[in-house]
Design a protein around this motif. Structure first.
Motif, PDB file in Angstrom:
ATOM      1  N   GLN A 164       3.498 -12.574 -15.196  1.00  0.00           N
ATOM      2  CA  GLN A 164       4.516 -11.530 -15.195  1.00  0.00           C
ATOM      3  C   GLN A 164       4.277 -10.457 -14.143  1.00  0.00           C
ATOM      4  O   GLN A 164       5.085  -9.541 -14.004  1.00  0.00           O
ATOM      5  N   THR A 165       3.181 -10.581 -13.417  1.00  0.00           N
ATOM      6  CA  THR A 165       2.926  -9.619 -12.346  1.00  0.00           C
ATOM      7  C   THR A 165       3.785  -9.952 -11.134  1.00  0.00           C
ATOM      8  O   THR A 165       3.751 -11.074 -10.638  1.00  0.00           O
ATOM      9  N   GLN A 166       4.536  -8.984 -10.667  1.00  0.00           N
ATOM     10  CA  GLN A 166       5.421  -9.190  -9.523  1.00  0.00           C
ATOM     11  C   GLN A 166       4.989  -8.392  -8.310  1.00  0.00           C
ATOM     12  O   GLN A 166       5.457  -8.641  -7.201  1.00  0.00           O
ATOM     13  N   ALA A 167       4.082  -7.436  -8.508  1.00  0.00           N
ATOM     14  CA  ALA A 167       3.667  -6.611  -7.372  1.00  0.00           C
ATOM     15  C   ALA A 167       2.300  -6.002  -7.632  1.00  0.00           C
ATOM     16  O   ALA A 167       1.941  -5.692  -8.773  1.00  0.00           O
ATOM     17  N   VAL A 168       1.537  -5.821  -6.554  1.00  0.00           N
ATOM     18  CA  VAL A 168       0.287  -5.071  -6.567  1.00  0.00           C
ATOM     19  C   VAL A 168       0.342  -4.083  -5.411  1.00  0.00           C
ATOM     20  O   VAL A 168       0.596  -4.474  -4.264  1.00  0.00           O
ATOM     21  N   PHE A 169       0.132  -2.812  -5.725  1.00  0.00           N
ATOM     22  CA  PHE A 169       0.134  -1.772  -4.693  1.00  0.00           C
ATOM     23  C   PHE A 169      -1.217  -1.051  -4.715  1.00  0.00           C
ATOM     24  O   PHE A 169      -1.624  -0.548  -5.767  1.00  0.00           O
ATOM     25  N   VAL A 219       0.855  -1.184   0.000  1.00  0.00           N
ATOM     26  CA  VAL A 219       0.000   0.000   0.000  1.00  0.00           C
ATOM     27  C   VAL A 219       0.889   1.231   0.000  1.00  0.00           C
ATOM     28  O   VAL A 219       1.969   1.236   0.599  1.00  0.00           O
ATOM     29  N   ASN A 220       0.433   2.261  -0.691  1.00  0.00           N
ATOM     30  CA  ASN A 220       1.170   3.526  -0.743  1.00  0.00           C
ATOM     31  C   ASN A 220       0.746   4.385   0.444  1.00  0.00           C
ATOM     32  O   ASN A 220      -0.369   4.903   0.476  1.00  0.00           O
ATOM     33  N   LEU A 245      -3.333   0.424  -8.124  1.00  0.00           N
ATOM     34  CA  LEU A 245      -4.749   0.607  -8.434  1.00  0.00           C
ATOM     35  C   LEU A 245      -5.498   1.210  -7.258  1.00  0.00           C
ATOM     36  O   LEU A 245      -5.066   1.147  -6.103  1.00  0.00           O
ATOM     37  N   THR A 246      -6.645   1.825  -7.598  1.00  0.00           N
ATOM     38  CA  THR A 246      -7.587   2.339  -6.612  1.00  0.00           C
ATOM     39  C   THR A 246      -8.990   2.204  -7.173  1.00  0.00           C
ATOM     40  O   THR A 246      -9.189   2.055  -8.387  1.00  0.00           O
ATOM     41  N   PHE A 247      -9.965   2.260  -6.269  1.00  0.00           N
ATOM     42  CA  PHE A 247     -11.381   2.277  -6.642  1.00  0.00           C
ATOM     43  C   PHE A 247     -12.103   3.008  -5.516  1.00  0.00           C
ATOM     44  O   PHE A 247     -11.810   2.783  -4.339  1.00  0.00           O
ATOM     45  N   ASN A 261       2.951  -6.949   2.760  1.00  0.00           N
ATOM     46  CA  ASN A 261       4.369  -7.207   3.048  1.00  0.00           C
ATOM     47  C   ASN A 261       5.265  -6.076   2.562  1.00  0.00           C
ATOM     48  O   ASN A 261       6.482  -6.139   2.698  1.00  0.00           O
ATOM     49  N   THR A 262       4.651  -5.024   1.989  1.00  0.00           N
ATOM     50  CA  THR A 262       5.418  -3.924   1.394  1.00  0.00           C
ATOM     51  C   THR A 262       4.696  -2.607   1.638  1.00  0.00           C
ATOM     52  O   THR A 262       3.464  -2.556   1.645  1.00  0.00           O
ATOM     53  N   ALA A 263       5.459  -1.540   1.823  1.00  0.00           N
ATOM     54  CA  ALA A 263       4.903  -0.188   1.897  1.00  0.00           C
ATOM     55  C   ALA A 263       5.614   0.690   0.882  1.00  0.00           C
ATOM     56  O   ALA A 263       6.837   0.614   0.721  1.00  0.00           O
ATOM     57  N   VAL A 264       4.837   1.508   0.178  1.00  0.00           N
ATOM     58  CA  VAL A 264       5.388   2.502  -0.735  1.00  0.00           C
ATOM     59  C   VAL A 264       5.472   3.817   0.022  1.00  0.00           C
ATOM     60  O   VAL A 264       4.455   4.354   0.476  1.00  0.00           O
ATOM     61  N   VAL A 265       6.685   4.329   0.196  1.00  0.00           N
ATOM     62  CA  VAL A 265       6.921   5.575   0.923  1.00  0.00           C
ATOM     63  C   VAL A 265       7.336   6.643  -0.076  1.00  0.00           C
ATOM     64  O   VAL A 265       8.346   6.492  -0.777  1.00  0.00           O
ATOM     65  N   THR A 266       6.555   7.703  -0.158  1.00  0.00           N
ATOM     66  CA  THR A 266       6.809   8.738  -1.157  1.00  0.00           C
ATOM     67  C   THR A 266       7.534   9.929  -0.549  1.00  0.00           C
ATOM     68  O   THR A 266       6.998  10.581   0.362  1.00  0.00           O
ATOM     69  N   PRO A 267       8.745  10.231  -1.013  1.00  0.00           N
ATOM     70  CA  PRO A 267       9.395  11.476  -0.612  1.00  0.00           C
ATOM     71  C   PRO A 267       8.765  12.632  -1.392  1.00  0.00           C
ATOM     72  O   PRO A 267       9.162  12.940  -2.513  1.00  0.00           O
TER      73      PRO A 267
END
Length: 493
Positions: free
Chosen positions: A448-453, A179-180, A401-403, A199-205
């Motif tokens: 071929q998908t390696q990630a979903v955020f 998730v971002n 993605l978002t909805f 298992n992952t976080a997207v951190v935006t500077p």
């Protein structure tokens, strides 16, 4: 110029966004299109004169609206019948998928075959009745509805077979499920819900936070969020860094709106400073997001490419060991049909890959919403077809993605959902949850998908898309979060 003409239902029976219809060529690349509905005839004028497919927003039933496609049609003087051609297009696509499943020995359910049979029967009535009569129109709409039911049954069977195949042949596949959180520091309650889900976080500077005044940088908050992610056992994706939308760009940069050389220099300085300050702290660099649709600055396509190439080169020069991802907004290229843009999103990606800049993954951004700058919903198999197309680039795919979960006014959103009394498609918390449950498992099944955020953490802080977070405006979790957790537990453990 080519032209397609259709006998069409009255405007009040079409999706409110019928004017977003466009045509695509054999490569699925949109043509510049002009749509006119005079009350009886829907006309689409487009560049070129060869056969094309029409894509048009369509109300499938009371709870579903998708962008649907006809089969290939040649330009002619005599109008086609719109509902009949849309029904023909979706039924043809369904039968093609059935053939693929049969070839792979994927068995369908009785419910699927019942829906398929009902769709074929309805199409037969539509095709053999007076095309101008109500019976043909009603039968065509019933065909579309039955086809949607058949697709729903096919989705679950196809998904399970594809995931079983992947688990058998690549049982140790590393998958990023995240998730971002952008520039948010989750509360203790939110943290307890995020740990078992992702298992992952997207951190935006965020540029405007890291360089609020020209030349004065501060990365303390970003580093603190990265340390928090590590304490939660999460992998960290840093970025997107080179982002030029209003949520990221510092106010002082707009003074240089018409000076590309200065914008280029400031952005490269920011990318370089960011990668140096966060060197070794992230597992993956998310270099750029949506630069192909940047609208806050007056940039040509050549300038957009130069910014993207320069950002990647700067990042690789300062962080040669960390993988680099770039992603593209509106991956179907819808915006090309109503603008002067020549490069489709996938062409941007091809140029970057051919330049051999060291990009290790390509992302597609699927921000579905009923607001300016968002993507009109597609059914799950249309998403898979998109991934098949982008998968031909030969790099791992990352999907963001978002909805939305509500049509309410969202005071913290950069964009707003239309307040039109005739909504384009249903938007509720239940619909957001159902979208996640239908689309994300199918995305996970793509080899071929390696990630979903999930691209928006909360609605309680400034964000791009209205009501699309996993936490509401009071920072309370939505039921979608539970569905995402169940998907991880079922498919990724």
């Amino acid at each position: 110029m080519g032209s397609l003409r259709f006998y069409a239902p009255p405007i009040d029976q079409l999706s409110r966004r019928y004017d977003a219809a466009y045509v695509v060529d054999y490569d699925q690349i949109p043509r510049r299109s002009n749509v006119i509905h005079d009350g009886k005839i829907l006309s689409i004028e487009f560049e070129g004169d060869d056969s094309v497919k029409l894509r048009i927003p369509w109300n499938v039933d009371d709870s579903q609206s998708y962008l649907l496609s006809t089969c290939s049609l040649r330009a002619r003087t005599e109008p086609y019948h719109l509902a009949l051609e849309v029904a023909r297009g979706v039924l043809c696509r369904l039968k093609s998928l059935v053939a693929i499943c049969d070839a792979a020995d994927i068995e369908q359910t009785e419910a699927f075959y019942a829906a398929l049979g009902a769709a074929i029967d309805a199409f037969t009535i539509a095709a053999t009745s007076d095309h101008h009569g109500a019976a043909s129109q009603e039968a065509a709409q019933k065909c579309i509805g039955h086809t949607a039911v058949a697709f729903a049954h096919l989705t679950s069977v196809y998904r399970d077979a594809a995931i079983d195949f992947i688990q058998e042949h690549a049982p140790h596949r590393t998958f990023l499920y995240g998730v971002n959180i952008r520039n948010t520091h989750p509360s203790a309650d939110a943290s307890a819900l995020l740990r078992p889900t992702f298992n992952t976080a997207v951190v935006t500077p965020v540029w405007k936070d890291c360089e609020p005044n020209e030349g004065r940088f501060d990365y303390d908050d970003v580093k603190e969020r990265i340390r928090w992610c590590r304490s939660q056992g999460l992998r960290v994706v840093g970025g997107p860094v080179a982002n030029l939308d209003a949520l990221h760009v510092p106010d002082w940069l707009y003074l240089w709106d018409d000076d590309f050389k200065s914008i280029f220099g400031f952005l490269m300085q920011y990318v370089e400073t960011t990668t140096r300050n966060l060197n070794g702290m992230v597992d993956l660099w998310y270099c750029s997001s949506g630069i192909n649709t940047t609208r806050d600055f007056h940039l040509t396509e050549e300038q957009q490419l130069r910014l993207l190439v320069g950002s990647i080169e700067t990042m690789r020069r300062n962080e040669p060991q960390t993988p680099v991802l770039v992603s593209f907004d509106h991956p179907w290229g819808d915006y090309q049909s109503h603008s002067n843009r020549d490069l489709a999103p996938i062409h941007f990606a091809e140029e970057i890959i051919r330049a051999n800049l060291g990009v290790t993954g390509v992302g597609v951004e699927l921000n579905f919403n009923d607001c300016d700058g968002a993507v009109f919903p597609r059914d799950p198999f249309e998403v898979i077809r998109l991934l098949d197309q982008w998968g031909m680039l030969g790099l791992p795919l990352f999907v963001t993605l978002t909805f939305p979960s509500s049509r309410r006014f969202d005071k913290r959103a950069q964009r707003q959902i239309s307040d039109n009394k005739n909504p384009c498609f249903p938007i509720t918390r239940r619909r957001q949850r159902e979208f996640v449950e239908s689309v994300i498992p199918l995305i996970l099944s793509h080899p071929q998908t390696q990630a979903v955020f999930w691209n928006q953490f909360t609605d309680a802080t400034p964000h791009a898309y209205p009501n699309a977070g996993l936490f509401d405006r009071r920072d309370r979790p939505k039921s979608t979060l539970r569905s995402l957790r169940e998907i991880r537990q079922h498919y990724l453990t």
